[in-house]
Design a protein around this motif. Sequence first.
Motif, PDB file in Angstrom:
ATOM      1  N   ILE A 172      -2.307  -1.788  18.088  1.00  0.00           N
ATOM      2  CA  ILE A 172      -2.402  -1.125  16.787  1.00  0.00           C
ATOM      3  C   ILE A 172      -1.308  -1.654  15.862  1.00  0.00           C
ATOM      4  O   ILE A 172      -0.150  -1.770  16.283  1.00  0.00           O
ATOM      5  N   PRO A 173      -1.640  -1.963  14.612  1.00  0.00           N
ATOM      6  CA  PRO A 173      -0.588  -2.317  13.656  1.00  0.00           C
ATOM      7  C   PRO A 173       0.402  -1.164  13.491  1.00  0.00           C
ATOM      8  O   PRO A 173       0.002  -0.010  13.321  1.00  0.00           O
ATOM      9  N   ARG A 174       1.673  -1.485  13.566  1.00  0.00           N
ATOM     10  CA  ARG A 174       2.706  -0.457  13.429  1.00  0.00           C
ATOM     11  C   ARG A 174       2.701   0.148  12.023  1.00  0.00           C
ATOM     12  O   ARG A 174       2.955   1.341  11.836  1.00  0.00           O
ATOM     13  N   HIS A 175       2.399  -0.672  11.027  1.00  0.00           N
ATOM     14  CA  HIS A 175       2.348  -0.221   9.636  1.00  0.00           C
ATOM     15  C   HIS A 175       0.881  -0.097   9.216  1.00  0.00           C
ATOM     16  O   HIS A 175       0.033  -0.906   9.620  1.00  0.00           O
ATOM     17  N   HIS A 176       0.583   0.880   8.390  1.00  0.00           N
ATOM     18  CA  HIS A 176      -0.806   1.175   8.044  1.00  0.00           C
ATOM     19  C   HIS A 176      -1.508  -0.055   7.472  1.00  0.00           C
ATOM     20  O   HIS A 176      -1.005  -0.723   6.573  1.00  0.00           O
ATOM     21  N   SER A 177      -2.682  -0.335   8.013  1.00  0.00           N
ATOM     22  CA  SER A 177      -3.491  -1.463   7.556  1.00  0.00           C
ATOM     23  C   SER A 177      -4.937  -1.192   7.916  1.00  0.00           C
ATOM     24  O   SER A 177      -5.252  -0.925   9.082  1.00  0.00           O
ATOM     25  N   HIS A 178      -5.826  -1.256   6.943  1.00  0.00           N
ATOM     26  CA  HIS A 178      -7.228  -0.934   7.214  1.00  0.00           C
ATOM     27  C   HIS A 178      -8.073  -2.164   7.523  1.00  0.00           C
ATOM     28  O   HIS A 178      -9.178  -2.042   8.041  1.00  0.00           O
ATOM     29  N   ASP A 179      -7.547  -3.368   7.220  1.00  0.00           N
ATOM     30  CA  ASP A 179      -8.395  -4.551   7.247  1.00  0.00           C
ATOM     31  C   ASP A 179      -7.682  -5.711   7.936  1.00  0.00           C
ATOM     32  O   ASP A 179      -6.693  -6.251   7.418  1.00  0.00           O
ATOM     33  N   PHE A 180      -8.194  -6.110   9.092  1.00  0.00           N
ATOM     34  CA  PHE A 180      -7.647  -7.248   9.830  1.00  0.00           C
ATOM     35  C   PHE A 180      -7.605  -8.509   8.973  1.00  0.00           C
ATOM     36  O   PHE A 180      -6.689  -9.327   9.103  1.00  0.00           O
ATOM     37  N   ALA A 181      -8.590  -8.697   8.108  1.00  0.00           N
ATOM     38  CA  ALA A 181      -8.691  -9.921   7.312  1.00  0.00           C
ATOM     39  C   ALA A 181      -7.556 -10.076   6.310  1.00  0.00           C
ATOM     40  O   ALA A 181      -7.383 -11.152   5.738  1.00  0.00           O
ATOM     41  N   LEU A 182      -6.776  -9.018   6.086  1.00  0.00           N
ATOM     42  CA  LEU A 182      -5.653  -9.097   5.152  1.00  0.00           C
ATOM     43  C   LEU A 182      -4.374  -9.613   5.820  1.00  0.00           C
ATOM     44  O   LEU A 182      -3.367  -9.812   5.135  1.00  0.00           O
ATOM     45  N   LEU A 183      -4.399  -9.836   7.139  1.00  0.00           N
ATOM     46  CA  LEU A 183      -3.202 -10.303   7.827  1.00  0.00           C
ATOM     47  C   LEU A 183      -2.825 -11.711   7.369  1.00  0.00           C
ATOM     48  O   LEU A 183      -3.681 -12.570   7.178  1.00  0.00           O
ATOM     49  N   THR A 184      -1.528 -11.950   7.216  1.00  0.00           N
ATOM     50  CA  THR A 184      -1.022 -13.277   6.882  1.00  0.00           C
ATOM     51  C   THR A 184      -0.967 -14.132   8.153  1.00  0.00           C
ATOM     52  O   THR A 184      -1.063 -13.615   9.270  1.00  0.00           O
ATOM     53  N   ASP A 185      -0.761 -15.430   7.984  1.00  0.00           N
ATOM     54  CA  ASP A 185      -0.614 -16.306   9.150  1.00  0.00           C
ATOM     55  C   ASP A 185       0.576 -15.877  10.011  1.00  0.00           C
ATOM     56  O   ASP A 185       0.515 -15.942  11.245  1.00  0.00           O
ATOM     57  N   GLN A 186       1.643 -15.439   9.360  1.00  0.00           N
ATOM     58  CA  GLN A 186       2.815 -14.983  10.118  1.00  0.00           C
ATOM     59  C   GLN A 186       2.475 -13.750  10.950  1.00  0.00           C
ATOM     60  O   GLN A 186       2.849 -13.664  12.134  1.00  0.00           O
ATOM     61  N   GLU A 187       1.753 -12.806  10.368  1.00  0.00           N
ATOM     62  CA  GLU A 187       1.367 -11.598  11.109  1.00  0.00           C
ATOM     63  C   GLU A 187       0.390 -11.940  12.235  1.00  0.00           C
ATOM     64  O   GLU A 187       0.469 -11.351  13.320  1.00  0.00           O
ATOM     65  N   LEU A 188      -0.507 -12.885  11.995  1.00  0.00           N
ATOM     66  CA  LEU A 188      -1.411 -13.313  13.066  1.00  0.00           C
ATOM     67  C   LEU A 188      -0.629 -13.921  14.225  1.00  0.00           C
ATOM     68  O   LEU A 188      -0.975 -13.725  15.395  1.00  0.00           O
ATOM     69  N   GLY A 189       0.437 -14.657  13.900  1.00  0.00           N
ATOM     70  CA  GLY A 189       1.274 -15.234  14.947  1.00  0.00           C
ATOM     71  C   GLY A 189       1.956 -14.171  15.790  1.00  0.00           C
ATOM     72  O   GLY A 189       2.071 -14.308  17.022  1.00  0.00           O
TER      73      GLY A 189
END
Length: 346
Positions: free
Chosen positions: A235-252
Amino acid sequence: MSQLRWDPLKMSWVIISNERGRRPRDYILERQEVSLTACPFCYGREDKTTHEVFAIRPDGSRPDTSGWQVRVIPNKYPALRIEGNLDKRGIGLFDAMNGIGAHEVIIETPDHDRQLADLTPIEITNVLRAYRARLMDLRKDPRFRYIIIFKNHGVEAGAGIPHSHSQLMAVPITPPVATTQLSVCREYYGRKERCLLCDILRQELETDERIVRSNEEFVVLAPYASHFPFELNIIPRHHSHDFALLTDQELGILAEILKDTLLRLRSVLRDPPYNFVLHNAPPMHLRLGKPAYWGSLPYDFHWRIELVPRLTKIAGFEWGTGFYMNPTPPEVAARFLRSADPTVVY
Protein backbone atom coordinates in the motif's frame (compact mmCIF):
# COMPACT_ATOMS: atom_id res chain seq x y z
CA MET A 1 -10.48 -20.35 20.00
CA SER A 2 -11.07 -19.31 16.40
CA GLN A 3 -12.12 -15.74 15.66
CA LEU A 4 -14.50 -14.10 13.21
CA ARG A 5 -13.08 -10.93 11.68
CA TRP A 6 -14.82 -8.35 9.49
CA ASP A 7 -13.09 -6.89 6.43
CA PRO A 8 -14.48 -3.35 6.00
CA LEU A 9 -13.01 -2.97 2.51
CA LYS A 10 -14.32 -6.22 1.01
CA MET A 11 -17.47 -6.28 3.16
CA SER A 12 -16.94 -9.90 4.18
CA TRP A 13 -16.30 -12.07 7.20
CA VAL A 14 -13.26 -14.30 7.69
CA ILE A 15 -12.78 -17.14 10.16
CA ILE A 16 -9.26 -17.02 11.58
CA SER A 17 -8.73 -20.55 12.84
CA ASN A 18 -6.10 -20.32 15.59
CA GLU A 19 -6.70 -23.92 16.63
CA ARG A 20 -5.36 -25.27 13.35
CA GLY A 21 -2.27 -23.07 13.68
CA ARG A 22 -0.70 -24.05 10.38
CA ARG A 23 2.93 -22.99 9.91
CA PRO A 24 4.93 -22.42 6.71
CA ARG A 25 6.18 -26.01 6.53
CA ASP A 26 2.56 -27.19 6.39
CA TYR A 27 2.03 -25.34 3.10
CA ILE A 28 5.07 -26.48 1.12
CA LEU A 29 3.74 -28.08 -2.04
CA GLU A 30 5.07 -30.40 -4.69
CA ARG A 31 4.89 -27.86 -7.49
CA GLN A 32 3.51 -28.76 -10.89
CA GLU A 33 5.60 -27.92 -13.93
CA VAL A 34 4.71 -27.10 -17.53
CA SER A 35 7.20 -28.13 -20.18
CA LEU A 36 7.29 -26.33 -23.54
CA THR A 37 9.20 -27.48 -26.57
CA ALA A 38 9.42 -23.86 -27.76
CA CYS A 39 8.32 -20.94 -25.60
CA PRO A 40 6.66 -18.13 -27.62
CA PHE A 41 7.78 -15.51 -25.08
CA CYS A 42 11.52 -16.11 -25.50
CA TYR A 43 14.04 -14.14 -27.55
CA GLY A 44 14.00 -15.01 -31.23
CA ARG A 45 10.37 -16.14 -31.27
CA GLU A 46 8.74 -12.73 -31.54
CA ASP A 47 7.15 -13.81 -34.85
CA LYS A 48 5.20 -16.48 -32.94
CA THR A 49 3.20 -13.89 -30.99
CA THR A 50 0.86 -11.06 -31.90
CA HIS A 51 2.44 -7.71 -32.76
CA GLU A 52 3.70 -5.84 -29.70
CA VAL A 53 1.81 -2.75 -28.54
CA PHE A 54 4.55 -1.57 -26.18
CA ALA A 55 8.13 -2.51 -25.43
CA ILE A 56 11.17 -1.25 -23.56
CA ARG A 57 14.09 -1.58 -25.99
CA PRO A 58 17.31 0.01 -24.66
CA ASP A 59 19.17 -0.81 -27.88
CA GLY A 60 16.62 0.91 -30.12
CA SER A 61 15.82 -2.33 -31.94
CA ARG A 62 12.81 -2.62 -34.24
CA PRO A 63 9.40 -3.78 -32.95
CA ASP A 64 8.77 -7.53 -32.95
CA THR A 65 12.48 -8.37 -32.96
CA SER A 66 14.91 -9.32 -30.19
CA GLY A 67 16.54 -6.60 -28.09
CA TRP A 68 13.65 -5.90 -25.70
CA GLN A 69 13.65 -5.99 -21.90
CA VAL A 70 9.87 -5.87 -21.42
CA ARG A 71 7.36 -6.58 -24.16
CA VAL A 72 3.56 -6.15 -24.21
CA ILE A 73 1.44 -8.04 -26.73
CA PRO A 74 -2.27 -8.67 -27.20
CA ASN A 75 -3.24 -12.11 -25.93
CA LYS A 76 -3.31 -14.54 -28.86
CA TYR A 77 -6.52 -16.05 -27.52
CA PRO A 78 -8.23 -13.06 -25.86
CA ALA A 79 -11.22 -13.39 -23.57
CA LEU A 80 -12.39 -9.99 -24.89
CA ARG A 81 -11.65 -8.28 -28.22
CA ILE A 82 -10.96 -4.61 -28.74
CA GLU A 83 -12.76 -4.25 -32.10
CA GLY A 84 -16.49 -3.54 -32.26
CA ASN A 85 -19.36 -1.91 -30.40
CA LEU A 86 -20.81 -2.86 -27.06
CA ASP A 87 -24.43 -3.18 -28.28
CA LYS A 88 -25.93 -3.29 -24.79
CA ARG A 89 -29.29 -5.04 -24.80
CA GLY A 90 -31.89 -6.70 -22.65
CA ILE A 91 -32.95 -10.30 -23.14
CA GLY A 92 -36.06 -10.71 -21.03
CA LEU A 93 -34.93 -10.40 -17.42
CA PHE A 94 -31.28 -10.67 -18.46
CA ASP A 95 -28.73 -8.22 -19.87
CA ALA A 96 -26.09 -8.81 -22.50
CA MET A 97 -23.46 -6.95 -24.50
CA ASN A 98 -20.73 -7.85 -26.93
CA GLY A 99 -17.43 -9.14 -25.53
CA ILE A 100 -15.52 -5.90 -26.05
CA GLY A 101 -12.36 -5.17 -24.10
CA ALA A 102 -8.61 -5.55 -24.16
CA HIS A 103 -6.56 -8.57 -23.11
CA GLU A 104 -2.79 -8.10 -23.09
CA VAL A 105 0.27 -10.01 -21.89
CA ILE A 106 3.22 -8.22 -20.27
CA ILE A 107 6.31 -10.39 -20.85
CA GLU A 108 8.53 -9.38 -17.94
CA THR A 109 11.90 -10.65 -19.12
CA PRO A 110 13.42 -12.30 -22.20
CA ASP A 111 15.06 -14.89 -19.93
CA HIS A 112 12.89 -18.01 -19.72
CA ASP A 113 14.44 -19.22 -16.45
CA ARG A 114 14.06 -16.04 -14.36
CA GLN A 115 10.93 -15.20 -12.42
CA LEU A 116 9.84 -11.77 -11.21
CA ALA A 117 11.57 -12.28 -7.86
CA ASP A 118 14.84 -12.98 -9.71
CA LEU A 119 14.85 -9.69 -11.62
CA THR A 120 16.86 -6.71 -10.44
CA PRO A 121 14.98 -3.69 -9.02
CA ILE A 122 15.76 -1.84 -12.26
CA GLU A 123 14.26 -4.67 -14.32
CA ILE A 124 11.17 -4.79 -12.10
CA THR A 125 10.87 -1.01 -12.46
CA ASN A 126 10.67 -1.53 -16.22
CA VAL A 127 7.84 -4.01 -15.74
CA LEU A 128 6.00 -1.43 -13.62
CA ARG A 129 6.68 1.22 -16.28
CA ALA A 130 4.96 -1.06 -18.79
CA TYR A 131 1.95 -1.34 -16.44
CA ARG A 132 1.78 2.44 -16.20
CA ALA A 133 2.09 2.97 -19.95
CA ARG A 134 -0.69 0.54 -20.79
CA LEU A 135 -3.02 1.95 -18.14
CA MET A 136 -2.51 5.45 -19.50
CA ASP A 137 -3.15 4.34 -23.08
CA LEU A 138 -6.19 2.11 -22.57
CA ARG A 139 -8.01 4.46 -20.22
CA LYS A 140 -8.46 6.84 -23.18
CA ASP A 141 -11.05 4.44 -24.62
CA PRO A 142 -14.48 5.46 -23.25
CA ARG A 143 -15.81 1.92 -23.69
CA PHE A 144 -13.61 0.65 -20.86
CA ARG A 145 -14.97 1.05 -17.33
CA TYR A 146 -12.20 -0.82 -15.51
CA ILE A 147 -8.64 -2.00 -16.17
CA ILE A 148 -7.10 -4.77 -14.09
CA ILE A 149 -3.48 -5.91 -14.05
CA PHE A 150 -2.74 -9.27 -12.50
CA LYS A 151 -0.08 -11.96 -12.34
CA ASN A 152 -0.45 -15.73 -12.00
CA HIS A 153 2.75 -17.39 -10.78
CA GLY A 154 2.76 -21.15 -11.07
CA VAL A 155 0.40 -23.70 -12.57
CA GLU A 156 -1.60 -23.85 -9.33
CA ALA A 157 -2.25 -20.11 -9.61
CA GLY A 158 -3.42 -20.31 -13.22
CA ALA A 159 -0.22 -19.75 -15.23
CA GLY A 160 -0.34 -21.79 -18.44
CA ILE A 161 3.09 -20.67 -19.67
CA PRO A 162 6.02 -20.80 -17.22
CA HIS A 163 7.85 -17.82 -18.76
CA SER A 164 7.39 -14.92 -16.32
CA HIS A 165 4.55 -12.66 -17.41
CA SER A 166 1.61 -10.58 -16.17
CA GLN A 167 -1.72 -9.87 -17.82
CA LEU A 168 -3.95 -6.86 -18.31
CA MET A 169 -7.65 -6.83 -19.06
CA ALA A 170 -9.83 -3.81 -19.80
CA VAL A 171 -13.55 -4.49 -19.39
CA PRO A 172 -16.69 -2.53 -20.34
CA ILE A 173 -18.31 -2.85 -16.90
CA THR A 174 -17.04 -2.26 -13.38
CA PRO A 175 -16.47 -5.74 -11.86
CA PRO A 176 -18.36 -6.65 -8.66
CA VAL A 177 -15.19 -6.76 -6.52
CA ALA A 178 -14.18 -3.28 -7.68
CA THR A 179 -17.73 -1.96 -7.33
CA THR A 180 -17.88 -3.08 -3.69
CA GLN A 181 -14.55 -1.52 -2.79
CA LEU A 182 -15.22 1.73 -4.68
CA SER A 183 -18.63 2.07 -3.03
CA VAL A 184 -17.29 1.30 0.46
CA CYS A 185 -14.51 3.87 0.09
CA ARG A 186 -16.89 6.52 -1.22
CA GLU A 187 -19.43 5.92 1.55
CA TYR A 188 -16.70 6.02 4.22
CA TYR A 189 -15.33 9.30 2.86
CA GLY A 190 -18.85 10.71 2.72
CA ARG A 191 -19.28 10.06 6.45
CA LYS A 192 -15.82 10.89 7.75
CA GLU A 193 -14.09 12.91 5.02
CA ARG A 194 -11.15 10.54 5.34
CA CYS A 195 -9.83 7.72 3.19
CA LEU A 196 -10.67 4.26 4.57
CA LEU A 197 -7.34 2.73 3.54
CA CYS A 198 -5.41 5.67 5.00
CA ASP A 199 -7.18 5.04 8.32
CA ILE A 200 -6.47 1.30 8.14
CA LEU A 201 -2.83 1.97 7.33
CA ARG A 202 -2.47 4.44 10.19
CA GLN A 203 -3.89 1.91 12.66
CA GLU A 204 -1.72 -0.93 11.34
CA LEU A 205 1.43 1.20 11.65
CA GLU A 206 0.51 2.05 15.25
CA THR A 207 -0.07 -1.56 16.32
CA ASP A 208 2.77 -2.92 14.14
CA GLU A 209 1.51 -6.52 14.59
CA ARG A 210 0.90 -7.24 10.93
CA ILE A 211 3.56 -5.06 9.25
CA VAL A 212 6.07 -7.09 7.24
CA ARG A 213 8.19 -4.33 5.74
CA SER A 214 7.98 -0.60 5.04
CA ASN A 215 10.01 2.17 3.45
CA GLU A 216 9.49 5.86 2.84
CA GLU A 217 6.77 5.28 0.22
CA PHE A 218 5.17 1.85 0.73
CA VAL A 219 4.02 -0.52 3.47
CA VAL A 220 3.70 -4.31 3.21
CA LEU A 221 1.20 -5.80 5.65
CA ALA A 222 -0.87 -8.90 6.30
CA PRO A 223 -4.50 -7.67 6.41
CA TYR A 224 -6.35 -7.98 9.73
CA ALA A 225 -9.05 -10.11 8.08
CA SER A 226 -6.81 -11.98 5.66
CA HIS A 227 -8.91 -14.31 3.54
CA PHE A 228 -5.96 -16.61 2.84
CA PRO A 229 -2.80 -17.63 4.72
CA PHE A 230 0.16 -15.30 4.09
CA GLU A 231 -2.03 -12.88 2.13
CA LEU A 232 -0.32 -9.49 1.78
CA ASN A 233 -1.09 -5.95 0.68
CA ILE A 234 1.45 -3.46 -0.66
CA ILE A 235 0.00 0.00 0.00
CA PRO A 236 1.29 3.51 -0.74
CA ARG A 237 2.17 5.15 2.56
CA HIS A 238 0.84 8.49 1.29
CA HIS A 239 -2.66 8.79 -0.17
CA SER A 240 -2.77 7.99 -3.88
CA HIS A 241 -5.75 6.85 -5.92
CA ASP A 242 -4.02 6.11 -9.23
CA PHE A 243 -1.01 3.87 -9.87
CA ALA A 244 -0.48 5.58 -13.24
CA LEU A 245 0.47 8.82 -11.46
CA LEU A 246 3.63 7.27 -9.96
CA THR A 247 6.93 8.81 -11.05
CA ASP A 248 9.87 6.70 -12.24
CA GLN A 249 11.51 7.27 -8.86
CA GLU A 250 8.42 6.01 -7.01
CA LEU A 251 8.21 3.00 -9.33
CA GLY A 252 11.82 2.22 -8.44
CA ILE A 253 11.03 2.30 -4.72
CA LEU A 254 7.99 0.07 -5.31
CA ALA A 255 10.14 -2.34 -7.35
CA GLU A 256 12.59 -2.70 -4.47
CA ILE A 257 9.93 -3.52 -1.88
CA LEU A 258 8.04 -5.82 -4.28
CA LYS A 259 11.21 -7.82 -4.93
CA ASP A 260 11.96 -8.02 -1.21
CA THR A 261 8.40 -9.25 -0.52
CA LEU A 262 8.55 -11.94 -3.19
CA LEU A 263 11.92 -13.13 -1.90
CA ARG A 264 10.56 -13.36 1.65
CA LEU A 265 7.63 -15.47 0.43
CA ARG A 266 10.04 -17.64 -1.51
CA SER A 267 12.27 -18.09 1.53
CA VAL A 268 9.45 -18.94 3.95
CA LEU A 269 7.13 -20.94 1.66
CA ARG A 270 9.62 -22.37 -0.89
CA ASP A 271 8.49 -20.40 -3.93
CA PRO A 272 4.71 -20.77 -3.55
CA PRO A 273 2.29 -20.27 -6.44
CA TYR A 274 0.65 -16.88 -6.09
CA ASN A 275 -1.64 -14.32 -7.65
CA PHE A 276 -1.21 -10.61 -7.40
CA VAL A 277 -3.72 -8.00 -8.45
CA LEU A 278 -3.32 -4.26 -8.85
CA HIS A 279 -6.47 -2.66 -7.42
CA ASN A 280 -6.44 0.75 -9.10
CA ALA A 281 -8.83 3.62 -9.72
CA PRO A 282 -11.11 3.12 -12.75
CA PRO A 283 -10.97 5.43 -15.78
CA MET A 284 -12.78 8.63 -14.83
CA HIS A 285 -15.07 8.80 -17.86
CA LEU A 286 -18.13 10.99 -17.57
CA ARG A 287 -21.37 9.02 -17.12
CA LEU A 288 -24.57 10.24 -18.75
CA GLY A 289 -26.89 11.55 -16.06
CA LYS A 290 -24.16 11.20 -13.41
CA PRO A 291 -22.03 14.36 -13.68
CA ALA A 292 -20.42 13.88 -10.26
CA TYR A 293 -20.03 10.08 -10.46
CA TRP A 294 -16.25 10.08 -9.87
CA GLY A 295 -16.10 13.46 -8.14
CA SER A 296 -14.61 12.14 -4.89
CA LEU A 297 -12.46 9.36 -6.37
CA PRO A 298 -9.09 11.15 -5.95
CA TYR A 299 -9.92 11.63 -2.25
CA ASP A 300 -11.70 8.43 -1.20
CA PHE A 301 -9.91 5.66 -3.16
CA HIS A 302 -6.42 4.35 -2.38
CA TRP A 303 -4.74 1.90 -4.78
CA ARG A 304 -2.94 -1.21 -3.57
CA ILE A 305 -1.38 -4.46 -4.72
CA GLU A 306 -2.97 -7.59 -3.27
CA LEU A 307 -0.61 -10.58 -3.18
CA VAL A 308 -2.09 -14.00 -2.35
CA PRO A 309 -0.08 -17.25 -2.16
CA ARG A 310 -2.24 -20.14 -3.36
CA LEU A 311 -1.84 -22.45 -0.39
CA THR A 312 -5.42 -23.50 0.34
CA LYS A 313 -8.46 -24.28 -1.79
CA ILE A 314 -11.93 -22.75 -1.75
CA ALA A 315 -14.48 -25.45 -0.92
CA GLY A 316 -18.21 -25.81 -0.34
CA PHE A 317 -18.39 -23.77 2.86
CA GLU A 318 -16.74 -20.75 1.22
CA TRP A 319 -18.87 -20.98 -1.92
CA GLY A 320 -22.04 -21.44 0.07
CA THR A 321 -21.52 -18.71 2.67
CA GLY A 322 -19.06 -16.17 1.27
CA PHE A 323 -17.04 -16.69 4.47
CA TYR A 324 -13.38 -17.66 4.15
CA MET A 325 -11.39 -19.82 6.57
CA ASN A 326 -7.77 -18.88 7.17
CA PRO A 327 -5.78 -21.41 9.25
CA THR A 328 -2.83 -19.04 9.81
CA PRO A 329 -3.51 -15.76 11.64
CA PRO A 330 -2.07 -12.75 9.80
CA GLU A 331 -0.06 -11.81 12.89
CA VAL A 332 1.72 -15.17 12.68
CA ALA A 333 2.26 -14.86 8.93
CA ALA A 334 3.69 -11.37 9.33
CA ARG A 335 6.06 -12.57 12.05
CA PHE A 336 7.46 -15.35 9.85
CA LEU A 337 7.88 -13.00 6.89
CA ARG A 338 9.46 -10.23 8.98
CA SER A 339 12.10 -12.60 10.31
CA ALA A 340 12.80 -14.21 6.93
CA ASP A 341 16.14 -13.68 5.23
CA PRO A 342 15.30 -12.68 1.64
CA THR A 343 18.83 -13.57 0.52
CA VAL A 344 18.43 -17.23 1.46
CA VAL A 345 18.22 -19.55 -1.53
CA TYR A 346 16.51 -22.80 -0.59
